[in-house]
Design a protein around this motif. Structure first.
Motif: not given
Length: 577
Positions: A127-134, A140-147, A159-160
């Motif tokens: 899903v990170k690759t998908v979000l990168k293209r969007l 940009p997406a933020d990443e929390l401690d649990d991923g 939340f994803i």
């Protein structure tokens, strides 16, 4: 279709009630039953953001990108607009990079503390690759401690989380924990069967929400009725009150409602499936439980060479009769009030028409009270020829004849009144009558079909009534009478309607040539079928299932008409320059 069996509780009313419920529950939709539905996992201990979640109230699925691309290519080609299929494929390729295009997309909507919390299921192993293209659209997406990933979409925070080969999306972080461990087990069947499928599980909705919906509907109903004025206001209120009571019954006693739509490129058709079930033991369930296929005296109308036919043969429960009585009574009263406001009829004529309407309504109800509906209609056409015949069970054929005779007496002396001949002949116990009327000289198209005189033949038996349109249809009516002597054993259909467009178009073209019809005939000649529309209803436990099929020929005929209209518009535009 449902109206054939319970005029007061149509499938449309059920769908309307569910739709309003869905809107109230924040765009809850209805969908298909799952053959392998997986319960949502319980919330982890200590979770404070979301309460434990039950099974979804709503499940929505969208077919895989590959499936949708194939189906839209077929549909756009059948309609003669292939460019739209290409546009869809291009857009899908742009926005689905990184998504598994062989898997469906799903949305589950459980209720958390009485609030709908949608959970989207997107097939992607990264899903990170998908979000990168969007990122251009979302940032940009933020990443929390649990991923868990977080993106902002407008004013909303999403939340994803990656779950195996799926991305799970929700607007509440803790709701992600309620997603199924294997999303494909929940949505793959629906997603493969239909391009779009939705299911509403009414029993997952807490009673307070249902009560609130009913109260809201009741308030709106009371406000609308308060604005009713005029002589027919009381009749309108009574009719609406009866309808409101039925709507409340549907909302409170519905168990499951679904609809699925599939553009079937392989089968070259469009299929729309729908089903409804009531809570076992309720009055609504009793209505459907009493609705079963029965042997039919009019099954001969179901034939391959028909331009169109309608056939219905089902038992009718006493609960259906009870509710139908209130609906028909209200409708008759409203009709009488409407007639009373007409400038075309005198007061005495209004009374006469109302009396006839009441007698017809009584005959319908008395026929229902015998516990069955059995009827059929058949249309046969070819170049230069049209035949139509209808037959139905009635509780008292003599009363049907008496009603027609009463109409004839009331019309005596009226200008341009049709002519009646009663008791002209008998055929296998059925008494034949004739109604004929002259077609005005200025009704050229009607004269091309019926000639200078329209002749309608009516047959009345002890428990039957028949109608044949035109002299050429009398033999067809007699075939129906012959067939009624040996009823056909029940199949599993409650009702079936079929229309084949090709013979109807050929007949219409023989009556009067038309470029649009010629274009439709040309398109149909290259199709797999005769332009078929089929509607079938079947009984299921405590409910009913219906299917609508639009054949390849029907789609291509529509495309032919569209192309002809586009061509004429272009010619008109060119003529302006």
């Amino acid at each position: 279709m449902r109206r054939l069996f319970a005029p007061n509780l149509s499938f449309r009313s059920v769908a309307l009630a569910a739709a309003m419920l869905a809107t109230t529950a924040t765009t809850l939709l209805c969908g298909n039953s799952l053959s392998a539905q997986e319960a949502l996992a319980p919330a982890p201990s200590g979770s404070t953001d979301a309460a434990a979640t039950t099974e979804p109230v709503v499940i929505v699925t969208l077919g895989s990108v590959n499936q949708l691309t194939q189906d839209f290519n077929y549909l756009s080609g059948a309609l003669g607009q292939p460019q739209f299929g290409g546009m869809f494929a291009m857009m899908a390729g742009t926005f689905t990079q990184g998504v598994d295009t062989s898997q469906p997309v799903g949305v589950l909507v459980p209720l958390v503390d009485g609030t709908p919390e949608p959970i989207a299921l997107v097939p992607t192993a990264d899903v990170k690759t998908v979000l990168k293209r969007l990122e251009a659209q979302t940032g940009p997406a933020d990443e929390l401690d649990d991923g868990t990933l977080v993106v902002a979409v407008g004013a909303n925070t999403i939340f994803i989380r990656q779950v195996g080969n799926w991305a799970v999306l929700a607007r509440n972080r803790s709701v992600l924990d309620q997603a199924p461990a294997d999303p494909s087990a929940v949505i793959s069947q629906m997603g493969s069967d239909y391009d779009l499928a939705v299911r509403l599980d009414m029993q997952q909705i807490p009673p307070p929400i249902l009560d609130a919906l009913i109260a809201q509907l009741r308030q709106g109903f009371d406000q609308a009725m308060a604005r009713q004025e005029g002589e027919d206001a009381e009749a309108a209120r009574e009719y609406a009150q009866n309808s409101m009571a039925q709507l409340e019954q549907v909302i409170s006693q519905t168990d499951d409602l679904m609809i699925g739509i599939d553009i079937d490129a392989t089968g070259r058709r469009i299929v729309i499936d729908g089903s409804f079930t009531a809570i076992p033991g309720t009055k609504l369930a009793q209505i459907y439980a009493g609705q079963k296929p029965i042997p039919s005296a009019y099954a001969t109308v179901v034939r391959d060479d028909a331009a169109a036919y309608i056939h219905a043969a089902a038992s009718v429960s006493q609960e259906t009769v009870k509710q139908a009585r209130g609906s028909i009574k209200g409708a008759v009263e409203m009709a009488g009030k409407a007639l009373g406001q007409s400038d075309e009829l005198s007061e005495s004529e209004v009374g006469e028409v109302t009396e006839v309407i009441n007698r017809i309504a009584d005959l319908i109800l008395e026929s229902y009270e015998e516990g069955k509906l059995d009827a059929g209609a058949l249309l046969l056409t070819d170049a230069g020829s049209m035949k139509f015949a209808f037959g139905s069970f009635v509780s008292d054929g003599a009363e049907a004849a008496s009603i027609v005779k009463d109409i004839a007496n009331k019309l005596q002396g009226h200008q341009d009144a049709p002519r009646f001949e009663f008791d002209r002949d008998t055929y296998r116990g059925v008494t034949m009558h004739l109604i004929e009327a002259d077609v005005p000289a200025d009704e050229d198209e009607v004269r091309k079909v019926f000639g200078e005189t329209v002749r309608v033949h009516i047959g009345t038996g002890e428990k039957s009534v028949y109608v044949a349109l035109g002299d050429q249809s009398v033999d067809l009516m007699k075939e129906m009478i012959d067939g009624a002597a040996t009823p056909v054993a029940a199949g599993d259909d409650l009702a079936r309607i079929e229309l084949n467009l090709m013979p109807i178009l050929q007949y219409a073209q023989s009556v009067e040539s038309n470029d649009a019809i010629a274009s439709m005939i040309d398109a149909l000649s290259r199709a797999d079928d005769a332009g078929t529309l089929r509607i079938v209803s079947k009984a299921i436990d405590n409910g009913q299932r219906s299917r609508i099929v639009l054949g390849d020929g029907l789609l291509r005929a529509i495309g032919g008409a569209v192309r002809e209209a586009q061509m004429k518009k272009m010619q008109q535009n060119n003529g302006q320059f």
